[in-house]
Design a protein around this motif. Structure first.
Motif, PDB file in Angstrom:
ATOM      1  N   UNK A 173       0.898  -1.050   0.095  1.00 52.52           N
ATOM      2  CA  UNK A 173       0.110   0.061   0.054  1.00 52.52           C
ATOM      3  C   UNK A 173       1.002   1.472   0.032  1.00 52.52           C
ATOM      4  N   UNK A 174       1.027   1.926  -1.133  1.00 58.73           N
ATOM      5  CA  UNK A 174       1.637   3.121  -1.152  1.00 58.73           C
ATOM      6  C   UNK A 174       1.259   4.018  -2.283  1.00 58.73           C
ATOM      7  N   UNK A 175       1.289   5.155  -2.001  1.00 51.80           N
ATOM      8  CA  UNK A 175       0.500   6.282  -2.864  1.00 51.80           C
ATOM      9  C   UNK A 175       1.336   7.026  -3.765  1.00 51.80           C
ATOM     10  N   UNK A 176       2.548   7.170  -3.851  1.00 53.34           N
ATOM     11  CA  UNK A 176       3.519   7.521  -4.576  1.00 53.34           C
ATOM     12  C   UNK A 176       4.255   6.393  -5.588  1.00 53.34           C
ATOM     13  N   UNK A 177       3.742   6.814  -6.973  1.00 50.85           N
ATOM     14  CA  UNK A 177       4.013   5.994  -7.983  1.00 50.85           C
ATOM     15  C   UNK A 177       5.629   5.374  -8.059  1.00 50.85           C
ATOM     16  N   UNK A 178       6.298   6.391  -8.054  1.00 46.49           N
ATOM     17  CA  UNK A 178       7.938   6.212  -8.278  1.00 46.49           C
ATOM     18  C   UNK A 178       8.115   5.293  -6.724  1.00 46.49           C
ATOM     19  N   UNK A 179       7.915   5.596  -5.713  1.00 49.94           N
ATOM     20  CA  UNK A 179       8.222   4.824  -4.461  1.00 49.94           C
ATOM     21  C   UNK A 179       7.753   3.440  -4.673  1.00 49.94           C
ATOM     22  N   UNK A 180       6.377   3.392  -4.983  1.00 48.99           N
ATOM     23  CA  UNK A 180       5.687   2.052  -5.268  1.00 48.99           C
ATOM     24  C   UNK A 180       6.363   0.994  -6.425  1.00 48.99           C
ATOM     25  N   UNK A 181       6.893   1.587  -7.458  1.00 49.20           N
ATOM     26  CA  UNK A 181       7.802   0.962  -8.300  1.00 49.20           C
ATOM     27  C   UNK A 181       9.104   0.612  -7.911  1.00 49.20           C
ATOM     28  N   UNK A 182       9.596   1.463  -6.977  1.00 43.92           N
ATOM     29  CA  UNK A 182      11.137   1.006  -6.492  1.00 43.92           C
ATOM     30  C   UNK A 182      10.866   0.008  -5.498  1.00 43.92           C
ATOM     31  N   UNK A 183       9.699  -0.043  -4.755  1.00 42.29           N
ATOM     32  CA  UNK A 183       9.534  -1.175  -3.829  1.00 42.29           C
ATOM     33  C   UNK A 183       9.064  -2.238  -4.548  1.00 42.29           C
ATOM     34  N   UNK A 184       8.488  -2.291  -5.794  1.00 45.00           N
ATOM     35  CA  UNK A 184       8.136  -3.535  -6.264  1.00 45.00           C
ATOM     36  C   UNK A 184       9.444  -4.221  -7.000  1.00 45.00           C
ATOM     37  N   UNK A 185      10.264  -3.377  -7.297  1.00 45.61           N
ATOM     38  CA  UNK A 185      11.573  -3.734  -7.977  1.00 45.61           C
ATOM     39  C   UNK A 185      12.435  -4.504  -6.600  1.00 45.61           C
TER      40      UNK A 185
END
Length: 121
Positions: free
Chosen positions: A13-25
């Motif tokens: 659960x993360x509302x900032x797209x770049x942070x979410x993408x980084x976390x996914x990686x």
């Protein structure tokens, strides 16, 4: 080193797209499967209410201005271990959640790995 996290489903659960993408990686590098990410509180809540299939969760403490703790309450009832993600420290956390592991943004693979292992222990 990451073998204990292999194939775990991690609800993000993360509302900032770049942070979410980084976390996914980072999670993929750790061998995890990403569930979500839910970028809005209401979507995250709906996913939990629908019986989200996750071994653990990483929750941004502030999702578009809403505290994530009501969602954490529901995940706790389901027995899903949680890591909180924040740009700050844990001093503002409600007492109930202060013992949960937290990662500070921007986070590294090592931060996420350590926090997930703590949550799952």
């Amino acid at each position: 080193m990451h073998s204990s996290l292999n194939n775990l489903r991690i609800f993000v659960v993360e509302d900032e797209a770049l942070v979410a993408m980084n976390l996914e990686m980072i999670l993929e590098d750790l061998g995890c499967q990403v569930v979500g990410p839910a970028m809005r509180f209401d979507k995250a809540l709906a996913m939990v209410d629908d019986g989200v299939k996750a071994d653990a969760a990483i929750l941004d403490v502030n999702v578009a201005g809403r505290e994530v703790f009501p969602l954490a309450e529901k995940l706790g009832e389901l027995g899903i271990p949680m890591v909180f993600a924040t740009g700050y420290d844990q001093t503002g956390f409600p007492e109930k959640w202060s013992a949960n592991p937290a990662v500070r943004k921007p986070y590294t693979l090592e931060d996420v790995e350590k926090a997930l292992k703590q949550a799952l222990a």
